[in-house]
Motif scaffolding. Sequence first.
Motif, PDB file in Angstrom:
ATOM      1  N   MET A  33      54.754  51.853  89.913  1.00 36.68           N
ATOM      2  CA  MET A  33      55.313  51.457  89.321  1.00 36.68           C
ATOM      3  C   MET A  33      56.447  50.786  90.587  1.00 36.68           C
ATOM      4  SD  MET A  33      56.514  54.923  88.596  1.00 36.68           S
ATOM      5  CE  MET A  33      57.942  55.189  87.951  1.00 36.68           C
ATOM      6  N   GLY A  34      56.236  51.651  92.222  1.00 36.29           N
ATOM      7  CA  GLY A  34      56.439  51.065  93.419  1.00 36.29           C
ATOM      8  C   GLY A  34      56.532  50.226  94.094  1.00 36.29           C
ATOM      9  N   SER A  35      55.648  48.883  93.695  1.00 37.62           N
ATOM     10  CA  SER A  35      55.714  47.494  94.025  1.00 37.62           C
ATOM     11  C   SER A  35      56.464  46.775  93.029  1.00 37.62           C
ATOM     12  CB  SER A  35      54.500  47.548  94.285  1.00 37.62           C
ATOM     13  OG  SER A  35      53.613  47.238  93.096  1.00 37.62           O
ATOM     14  N   GLN A  36      57.216  47.704  92.407  1.00 41.16           N
ATOM     15  CA  GLN A  36      58.040  46.052  91.208  1.00 41.16           C
ATOM     16  C   GLN A  36      59.497  46.483  91.977  1.00 41.16           C
ATOM     17  OE1 GLN A  36      57.866  47.891  87.524  1.00 41.16           O
ATOM     18  NE2 GLN A  36      56.705  46.694  87.189  1.00 41.16           N
ATOM     19  N   VAL A  37      60.394  48.272  92.661  1.00 38.88           N
ATOM     20  CA  VAL A  37      61.296  47.866  92.947  1.00 38.88           C
ATOM     21  C   VAL A  37      61.574  47.429  94.912  1.00 38.88           C
ATOM     22  CG1 VAL A  37      62.122  49.579  91.893  1.00 38.88           C
ATOM     23  CG2 VAL A  37      61.193  50.657  93.625  1.00 38.88           C
ATOM     24  N   LEU A  38      60.381  47.549  95.023  1.00 34.88           N
ATOM     25  CA  LEU A  38      60.130  47.539  96.457  1.00 34.88           C
ATOM     26  C   LEU A  38      61.141  46.386  97.210  1.00 34.88           C
ATOM     27  CD1 LEU A  38      59.426  48.198  99.756  1.00 34.88           C
ATOM     28  CD2 LEU A  38      57.114  47.003  98.773  1.00 34.88           C
ATOM     29  N   ILE A  39      61.013  45.060  96.532  1.00 31.20           N
ATOM     30  CA  ILE A  39      61.847  44.516  97.132  1.00 31.20           C
ATOM     31  C   ILE A  39      62.780  43.920  96.360  1.00 31.20           C
ATOM     32  CG2 ILE A  39      61.012  41.194  96.639  1.00 31.20           C
ATOM     33  CD1 ILE A  39      57.899  41.773  95.889  1.00 31.20           C
TER      34      ILE A  39
ATOM     35  N   GLY B  35      66.439  52.362 111.422  1.00 29.68           N
ATOM     36  CA  GLY B  35      65.963  50.727 112.315  1.00 29.68           C
ATOM     37  C   GLY B  35      64.407  50.596 111.732  1.00 29.68           C
ATOM     38  N   ILE B  36      63.774  51.261 110.365  1.00 29.94           N
ATOM     39  CA  ILE B  36      62.181  51.633 110.827  1.00 29.94           C
ATOM     40  C   ILE B  36      62.388  50.928 109.313  1.00 29.94           C
ATOM     41  CG2 ILE B  36      60.672  52.374 110.392  1.00 29.94           C
ATOM     42  CD1 ILE B  36      61.851  55.301 111.251  1.00 29.94           C
ATOM     43  N   ILE B  37      60.767  49.992 109.243  1.00 28.97           N
ATOM     44  CA  ILE B  37      60.580  49.153 108.042  1.00 28.97           C
ATOM     45  C   ILE B  37      60.335  49.527 107.406  1.00 28.97           C
ATOM     46  CG2 ILE B  37      59.678  46.863 107.490  1.00 28.97           C
ATOM     47  CD1 ILE B  37      60.510  45.242 109.652  1.00 28.97           C
ATOM     48  N   ASN B  38      60.122  50.895 106.091  1.00 25.53           N
ATOM     49  CA  ASN B  38      59.225  51.168 105.125  1.00 25.53           C
ATOM     50  C   ASN B  38      58.565  50.898 104.039  1.00 25.53           C
ATOM     51  OD1 ASN B  38      58.011  53.275 104.214  1.00 25.53           O
ATOM     52  ND2 ASN B  38      60.182  54.539 103.854  1.00 25.53           N
ATOM     53  N   LEU B  39      57.875  49.370 104.171  1.00 21.87           N
ATOM     54  CA  LEU B  39      56.679  49.190 103.415  1.00 21.87           C
ATOM     55  C   LEU B  39      56.442  50.143 102.139  1.00 21.87           C
ATOM     56  CD1 LEU B  39      55.048  46.408 104.214  1.00 21.87           C
ATOM     57  CD2 LEU B  39      57.393  46.660 104.097  1.00 21.87           C
ATOM     58  N   ALA B  40      56.999  51.496 102.603  1.00 21.70           N
ATOM     59  CA  ALA B  40      55.627  51.965 101.455  1.00 21.70           C
ATOM     60  C   ALA B  40      57.014  52.862 100.647  1.00 21.70           C
ATOM     61  CB  ALA B  40      55.507  53.586 102.268  1.00 21.70           C
ATOM     62  N   HIS B  41      58.857  52.250 100.937  1.00 23.69           N
ATOM     63  CA  HIS B  41      59.411  53.056 100.302  1.00 23.69           C
ATOM     64  C   HIS B  41      58.726  53.280  98.536  1.00 23.69           C
ATOM     65  CE1 HIS B  41      63.844  53.568  99.444  1.00 23.69           C
ATOM     66  NE2 HIS B  41      63.545  52.691  97.889  1.00 23.69           N
ATOM     67  N   GLY B  42      58.532  51.799  98.462  1.00 26.00           N
ATOM     68  CA  GLY B  42      58.106  51.983  96.882  1.00 26.00           C
ATOM     69  C   GLY B  42      57.222  53.215  96.494  1.00 26.00           C
ATOM     70  N   SER B  43      56.287  53.715  97.616  1.00 24.80           N
ATOM     71  CA  SER B  43      55.032  54.648  96.855  1.00 24.80           C
ATOM     72  C   SER B  43      55.955  55.865  96.921  1.00 24.80           C
ATOM     73  CB  SER B  43      54.751  54.239  97.910  1.00 24.80           C
ATOM     74  OG  SER B  43      53.574  53.390  98.509  1.00 24.80           O
ATOM     75  N   PHE B  44      57.075  55.991  97.563  1.00 27.83           N
ATOM     76  CA  PHE B  44      57.677  57.605  97.429  1.00 27.83           C
ATOM     77  C   PHE B  44      59.086  57.687  96.259  1.00 27.83           C
ATOM     78  CE2 PHE B  44      57.516  56.424 102.036  1.00 27.83           C
ATOM     79  CZ  PHE B  44      56.334  57.534 102.410  1.00 27.83           C
ATOM     80  N   TYR B  45      59.101  56.331  95.713  1.00 28.91           N
ATOM     81  CA  TYR B  45      59.856  56.477  94.483  1.00 28.91           C
ATOM     82  C   TYR B  45      58.219  56.891  93.667  1.00 28.91           C
ATOM     83  CZ  TYR B  45      61.503  53.784  89.982  1.00 28.91           C
ATOM     84  OH  TYR B  45      62.314  53.585  89.438  1.00 28.91           O
ATOM     85  N   MET B  46      57.418  55.950  94.053  1.00 30.95           N
ATOM     86  CA  MET B  46      56.257  56.442  92.864  1.00 30.95           C
ATOM     87  C   MET B  46      56.035  57.915  92.444  1.00 30.95           C
ATOM     88  SD  MET B  46      52.164  55.372  92.228  1.00 30.95           S
ATOM     89  CE  MET B  46      52.240  55.874  94.457  1.00 30.95           C
ATOM     90  N   VAL B  47      55.621  58.386  94.158  1.00 29.16           N
ATOM     91  CA  VAL B  47      55.047  60.022  93.887  1.00 29.16           C
ATOM     92  C   VAL B  47      56.526  60.775  93.084  1.00 29.16           C
ATOM     93  CG1 VAL B  47      55.167  61.936  95.953  1.00 29.16           C
ATOM     94  CG2 VAL B  47      54.364  59.359  95.769  1.00 29.16           C
ATOM     95  N   GLY B  48      57.522  60.419  93.696  1.00 28.97           N
ATOM     96  CA  GLY B  48      58.618  61.495  93.149  1.00 28.97           C
ATOM     97  C   GLY B  48      57.918  61.511  91.431  1.00 28.97           C
TER      98      GLY B  48
END
Lengths: 402, 288
Positions: B220-226, B35-48
């Motif tokens: 690249m992260g912001s592309q996958v976030l939405i 239940g955590i809203i993690n907008l930085a999900h895409g950033s972790f994708y990018m870091v990977g």
Amino acid sequence: MEKNEKSGYARRDFLLGSTAFAGATLAGAMLPTGMALAQQAKLKIGLMLPYTGTYAGLGVAITNGFKLAVEERGGKLGGREIEWFTVDDESNPAKAPENANKLVQRDKVDVVIGTVHSGVVMGMAKVLRESGTLWINPNGGAGAMTGEACAPNFFRTSFSNWQTTHALGKVLKAKGHKTAVFITWKYAAGEEMMQGFKEGFETEGGKLTKELYVPFPQVEFQALLTEIASIKPDAVVAFFAGGGAAKFLKDYQAAGLKGKIPLYGSGFLTDGVLEAVGDAGEGVETTLHYADGLDTKKDKAFRLAYAKDFKMQPDVYAVQGYDAGQLLAAGLDAVKGNVADRAGVIKAMEAAKIDSPRGQWTLSKAHNPVQDMYLRKVVGKENKVQGVAWKALADPARGCKA
Amino acid sequence: MDFAFFLIQLLNGLQYGLLLFLVASGLTLVFGIMGIINLAHGSFYMVGAYLAWSLSSLTGSLAAAILLAIPLTVILGMALERLLFRHLYQRDHLYQVLLTYGLILVFEELRSIIWGDDVHGVVVPALLNASIPLTDNLSYPVYRLAISGVCLLLAAGLYFLIQKTRLGMMIRAGASNRDMVQSLGIDIKLIYTLVFALGIALAAFAGMINAPLSSVFPNMGSQVLIICFVVVVIGGIGSVKGAMAASLMIGLGETFGQVLMPDFAGMIVYVLMAIVLVWRPEGLFGRA
């Protein structure tokens, strides 16, 4: 509240602008004192470019190029010292009017240089049309800026999107291709490049079998690559840029289409991505107003000076920035730095012949470069020039009444 | 479109759907279950993706890079949970939005400082660098099929973890009533730290194995976030099964949309989402 304030500003500014303009003509009549004053003050140049985000590298290259042109003139333009103002536009169209206003209203600059992103360019156009500030755009290729939205104070030293693909029609015809498919992102720049190619190819008797669009900025191409394989055109023409271009080139190869259906494109497809794509780019042919290995005296000197000053190699964006500096110099030299003589500056810029690293070019009536488009081919990590695809190509400037 | 090409497009759609599941899996865990809203999900994708690029150019092998990078991202996830997220569980979602939005900016800037703003390519491992010919001029890259396999494994693993294990039971219990679970003597803090770190590692892992396909580039992260949020919302919050169904639905919808209705391809995902939410506001497999 804020909205009201803004429109209030705009109106006041419009009035201010027109009185300033009247004042300038008056000052022109009393020339001696007016000129002496003008030359003492520094020339105010506002750079509105992206310094953060995806296009940060482009913003830096343009700035470097521009400053190199100024440096070659002893740090002065039209004999005047320069005071620099910088705004990071973040490639954010929503903030474009606000950012342009910072330069025009707060800093009261004489000239605005900017920018990379076409959406931001159109946002700037609104502000600069009202203020009448001299404006040189060193990149953003939106057709409208030198088309239906053109204005006497708007200049561009780069390209219109239409220009970057128009010459490909001739190229494909010469190679014996009769049908082609165009693939790009569904947004303004992509559609304008598609239009440029379509007109060029159909004039040559070619047939654009299908226009394929990927939603911007998505990079999932598999469905449309399958579509291309089923259509089996003689050639594929593409426009993508940056990460999208790198992925497209690799996917095109991985799908087994490379070597079966030749790939062409707007020069941006293969600019700045060749390190990333390995051999997937090899042999792809593109048209653009600049290329590797032009081997002219001017280009060599420019590349050497740029590398020495900034410890990196120049690219097409650096050339466009450099030419923005050269164009402004041509305008200001003619009026001896008296930028208040706006009509004189504009007239001199319109008549300028720019000796650019890309080759000589002049401005069209709509203030867009009339320039040679080179055919380039990817060889190793370079976009090697193959020849001139179209001599002195001019944008049609549809709807420009200035 | 003849039948052969229809089948190939079907394959494209399924494959793209699995890829979406892979990218969204970390978010399913962190947003859907914790239940955590993690907008930085895409950033972790990018870091990977950037880790995969820099480590594979160092070691010369993508597999080695992934093995090295996974522990790093787990540690990163644990550290972030301890230092930042832990303090926001009891607060309104808006605080989480604010924090994770800030993290996007921080990671984007760090990326620019550490790795620069250029586009980079990651080489497909030699073992998987082949294509299977499908028609006379079209072939299918083996690496894409391999990714699909990994996605299926991952989906099965996640489902098993959450539905069938003791740990999964505690996670689900913790998500619905944290205090109660704690008073039953379960170290919920530790569990949250672990699950959050797993979510971050999954996002980064998706970036890593997708890097040879997508290339590595700024933002690249912001592309996958939405699209990730769309997957979780359509699937139903908290449901791995739902996320899988939603991914496949979007994958097929986009693929056939681009071919059959090119002018509306950009809208299809959102139209799908709107229809599903009108029909089932809690999502396909969500609990009402």
